[in-house]
Design a protein around this motif. Structure first.
Motif, PDB file in Angstrom:
ATOM      1  N   GLU A 291       0.742  -1.484  -0.179  1.00  0.00           N
ATOM      2  CA  GLU A 291      -0.216   0.285   0.084  1.00  0.00           C
ATOM      3  C   GLU A 291       0.988   0.938  -0.135  1.00  0.00           C
ATOM      4  O   GLU A 291       0.292   2.211  -0.450  1.00  0.00           O
ATOM      5  N   THR A 292       1.991   1.275   0.650  1.00  0.00           N
ATOM      6  CA  THR A 292       2.628   2.373   0.277  1.00  0.00           C
ATOM      7  C   THR A 292       3.321   2.352  -0.786  1.00  0.00           C
ATOM      8  O   THR A 292       3.796   3.127  -0.916  1.00  0.00           O
ATOM      9  N   LYS A 293       4.020   1.671  -1.305  1.00  0.00           N
ATOM     10  CA  LYS A 293       4.327   1.211  -2.981  1.00  0.00           C
ATOM     11  C   LYS A 293       3.257   2.643  -3.555  1.00  0.00           C
ATOM     12  O   LYS A 293       3.538   3.617  -4.421  1.00  0.00           O
ATOM     13  N   ARG A 294       2.328   1.644  -2.900  1.00  0.00           N
ATOM     14  CA  ARG A 294       1.004   1.968  -4.557  1.00  0.00           C
ATOM     15  C   ARG A 294       1.021   3.758  -3.998  1.00  0.00           C
ATOM     16  O   ARG A 294       0.294   4.797  -4.876  1.00  0.00           O
ATOM     17  N   TYR A 295       0.659   4.359  -2.606  1.00  0.00           N
ATOM     18  CA  TYR A 295       0.104   4.840  -2.790  1.00  0.00           C
ATOM     19  C   TYR A 295       1.761   6.055  -2.615  1.00  0.00           C
ATOM     20  O   TYR A 295       1.037   7.473  -3.079  1.00  0.00           O
ATOM     21  N   TRP A 296       2.242   6.322  -3.216  1.00  0.00           N
ATOM     22  CA  TRP A 296       3.703   6.711  -3.004  1.00  0.00           C
ATOM     23  C   TRP A 296       3.382   6.902  -4.837  1.00  0.00           C
ATOM     24  O   TRP A 296       4.143   8.557  -5.776  1.00  0.00           O
ATOM     25  N   ASP A 297       3.490   5.966  -5.671  1.00  0.00           N
ATOM     26  CA  ASP A 297       3.177   5.872  -7.389  1.00  0.00           C
ATOM     27  C   ASP A 297       2.299   6.807  -7.341  1.00  0.00           C
ATOM     28  O   ASP A 297       1.837   7.713  -8.603  1.00  0.00           O
ATOM     29  N   ASN A 298       0.921   6.662  -6.560  1.00  0.00           N
ATOM     30  CA  ASN A 298      -0.946   6.986  -7.272  1.00  0.00           C
ATOM     31  C   ASN A 298      -0.255   8.605  -6.609  1.00  0.00           C
ATOM     32  O   ASN A 298      -1.699  10.142  -7.528  1.00  0.00           O
ATOM     33  N   THR A 299       0.491   8.991  -6.210  1.00  0.00           N
ATOM     34  CA  THR A 299      -0.266   9.771  -4.718  1.00  0.00           C
ATOM     35  C   THR A 299       0.900  11.016  -5.080  1.00  0.00           C
ATOM     36  O   THR A 299       1.716  12.544  -4.899  1.00  0.00           O
ATOM     37  N   GLY A 300       2.165  10.085  -3.608  1.00  0.00           N
ATOM     38  CA  GLY A 300       2.663  10.852  -3.113  1.00  0.00           C
ATOM     39  C   GLY A 300       4.266  11.585  -4.182  1.00  0.00           C
ATOM     40  O   GLY A 300       4.409  13.005  -3.771  1.00  0.00           O
ATOM     41  N   LYS A 301       4.396  11.217  -5.046  1.00  0.00           N
ATOM     42  CA  LYS A 301       5.431  11.553  -5.963  1.00  0.00           C
ATOM     43  C   LYS A 301       4.455  12.777  -6.937  1.00  0.00           C
ATOM     44  O   LYS A 301       5.104  13.713  -7.629  1.00  0.00           O
ATOM     45  N   LYS A 302       3.553  12.905  -7.652  1.00  0.00           N
ATOM     46  CA  LYS A 302       2.783  13.757  -7.578  1.00  0.00           C
ATOM     47  C   LYS A 302       2.397  15.380  -7.310  1.00  0.00           C
ATOM     48  O   LYS A 302       2.238  15.587  -7.239  1.00  0.00           O
ATOM     49  N   ILE A 303       2.263  14.925  -5.182  1.00  0.00           N
ATOM     50  CA  ILE A 303       2.391  15.838  -3.824  1.00  0.00           C
ATOM     51  C   ILE A 303       3.452  16.999  -3.877  1.00  0.00           C
ATOM     52  O   ILE A 303       3.998  17.734  -4.103  1.00  0.00           O
TER      53      ILE A 303
END
Length: 586
Positions: free
Chosen positions: A416-428
């Motif tokens: 979930e952490t990896k998915r959150y980074w790919d979908n949200t974190g690196k865009k924010i």
């Protein structure tokens, strides 16, 4: 080789200039390793410097104010002319006019003069900051004019002869462009400084009886900033960035430390962070008494170039700066700004919001002696509606968070952490960095920028990206060390700052980051989000239930009053039995 690289960069910039034209037209011109090197005593001194920064600002204030008044009076007419030429007045709003792009060659020339200047004496960087007088300014040559001056030679650090010899040899190697040798010699000097601090208690400053942690930190920062320039020349950019963070932690008041950090960010193509470092350098230059207009102009041009580059390369969001002139009701101004933004940037209208906390400064009008300089509102527009909404929600918080967990008591799994980074974190993260590129301080929490970076560092740790995590923690500590020089802080903010610094150093030393201050802040923020979400869902469901009941009532009422509708008389069993009994009686 350098010529080819420069040509390719120029071609790249030319290719993207058409795409970025509409964006750019709205911009005016204008401590693990630390402790290993310094020892526990010097590391503790970092905290002491942070605690006493406010006192230093007060001590400097009279001299700085005197220089500021002089600088302001000399340039009032010039500033008025520049503002008249670069702004148009429409109603009661000032609309920035498009200005010329800064060529790459000019940028490189500016960087060479600001970043790679060779200070031969430690006293240039570490004398007590005092505003320069007109006589002093006239007597100094151009290279030394922007260095910190002093009226008390006894305040300068006295260096051990062996250490001084090593530093001279390293500086000589640097001037001969033997950068590998210079790195080795400066690193040896840093190790020597650590050893004498650890075992001799004062030998680094020729005093075997009393050690001055501030002198040790000053010498160490001088060495660190020298290593930055060497690593930049060698194109070892991560090493340059790490040493730039440490030089700021040790001496946040020296403006060139921030400029060298900016140069490292620029070489890594992290332009928003480079812009913030340059903005802080510009403010520090003024704060410590810098009066050379040439130097100040170069810093502002470099800051402007970094903002331009950050916007030109960004494709997921766009921005607009609106000059803040008079107090206007929030709803009215937000509506006006959104309409103007949608007209200027029609491709970025999925979600639009204006940064609600704090004002922004731009290099064209960032004349710090003026009270206050021109302030701007920053409006952002996004292609991705979800990302825009998340950022707007986070921006409304007093203390920042870096998570979007729906259940605060259920930690994310590695997947979930990896998915959150790919979908949200690196865009924010790029948006958060850009917002700070023109926002010197935060009016809700002084430590908010440092907390943002520490949240990000913890997230990198969960992704097993430990090298990046260490670098970001050092960056956060540099931000925190600078705060007392940028704004007045409350006692509560000072205590929070000290706790964050202490926890950051513990994390660098390899201790678990569980229970860290920023993790507690994030947990509280997530719980608040969860409670607000539950309340919103309850109110939403309540409104839906009320609406359904009202609809049913309207439906029943319509059926009852429909023309030709025959009402059926329904008699209960009890009434039927009563009627039969009456018939038998009769």
């Amino acid at each position: 080789m350098d010529g080819k690289n420069e040509t390719s960069q120029q071609m790249h910039r030319s290719k993207e200039s058409n795409v970025a034209a509409n964006k750019l037209k709205d911009i005016p011109e204008a401590l693990q390793e630390v402790k290993n090197h310094l020892g526990d005593g010097a590391a503790e001194n970092i905290m002491e410097r942070t605690q006493t920064a406010e006192g230093k600002k007060e001590k400097q204030s009279n001299n700085v104010d005197r220089a500021s008044r002089k600088r302001k009076s000399e340039n009032n007419d010039k500033l008025a002319e520049e503002k008249e030429e670069t702004t148009l007045e429409t109603g009661n709003q000032l609309i920035p006019t498009p200005l010329s792009h800064i060529p790459l060659k000019s940028l490189m020339d500016i960087e060479m003069e600001l970043v790679y200047t060779d200070e031969e004496e430690i006293s240039f960087e570490f004398a007590e900051p005092v505003a320069s007088t007109g006589t002093q300014s006239a007597c100094r040559d151009s290279e030394k004019a922007d260095a910190l001056s002093t009226t008390n030679n006894s305040a300068l650090p006295y260096i051990d002869e062996d250490l001084q010899m090593t530093l001279r040899e390293a500086s000589s190697s640097y001037r001969q462009k033997s950068y590998e040798a210079a790195v080795e010699q400066f690193s040896t000097a840093l190790e020597f400084l650590f050893l004498v601090q650890l075992f001799s208690k004062g030998a680094a400053t020729d005093d075997t009886f009393e050690s001055s942690p501030e002198d040790i930190s000053s010498i160490a920062s001088f060495i660190e900033t020298k290593l930055v320039t060497c690593y930049l020349k060698l194109r070892k950019l991560d090493d340059a960035l790490n040493h730039s963070h440490r030089s700021i932690i040790l001496n946040p008041a020296y403006f060139r430390n921030h400029l060298r950090q900016a140069a490292a960010f620029r070489c890594l193509e992290r332009y928003s962070e480079a812009a913030r470092s340059t903005m802080i350098a510009d403010y520090m230059y003024w704060l410590t008494g810098g009066t050379e207009q040439h130097t100040s102009k170069l810093i502002k041009l470099y800051w402007q170039a970094m903002i331009e580059e950050a916007i030109a390369r960004e494709v997921s969001f766009s921005v607009m700066y609106t000059p803040f002139v008079t107090e206007v009701k929030a709803d009215k101004i937000n509506k006006m700004i959104k309409e103007l933004f949608a007209k200027k940037h029609p491709d970025y209208v999925e979600h639009i919001y204006t940064d609600p906390h704090g004002f922004h400064f731009l290099p064209q009008t960032a004349e710090w002696p003026s009270l206050p300089p021109q302030r701007y509102l920053l409006t952002l527009g996004f292609r991705n509606k979800r990302i825009g909404k998340i950022l707007e929600r986070w921006s409304s918080k007093k203390l920042p968070i870096f998570s979007d967990q729906k259940a605060p008591f259920s930690p994310l799994t590695p997947e979930e952490t990896k998915r959150y980074w790919d979908n949200t974190g690196k865009k924010i993260v790029p948006v958060m960095d850009f917002i700070r590129s023109t926002k010197l301080t935060d009016n809700l929490c002084a430590c908010s920028r440092g907390i943002e970076k520490l949240h990000y560092a913890s997230f990198l740790g969960r992704l097993q990206r430990f090298k990046e995590q260490s670098q970001v923690i050092n960056q956060a500590m540099a931000e925190l060390a600078t705060i007392p020089y940028l704004q007045d802080i409350s006692q509560q903010d000072a205590e929070l700052l000290q706790s964050l610094m202490a926890d950051a150093m513990d994390t660098l030393e390899g201790r678990s980051d569980k229970g860290r201050v920023w993790n507690k802040i994030q947990k509280i923020g997530l719980i608040e989000d969860y409670l607000y979400q539950v309340e919103d869902n309850y109110l939403k469901n309540k409104r839906l239930r009320t609406a359904r009941r009202e609809k049913m009532k309207r439906t029943q009422s319509t059926q009852q009053h429909r023309p030709g509708n025959t009402k059926l008389s329904l008699t209960s069993p009890k009434d039927m039995a009563t009627q039969q009994t009456r018939k038998l009686t009769l």
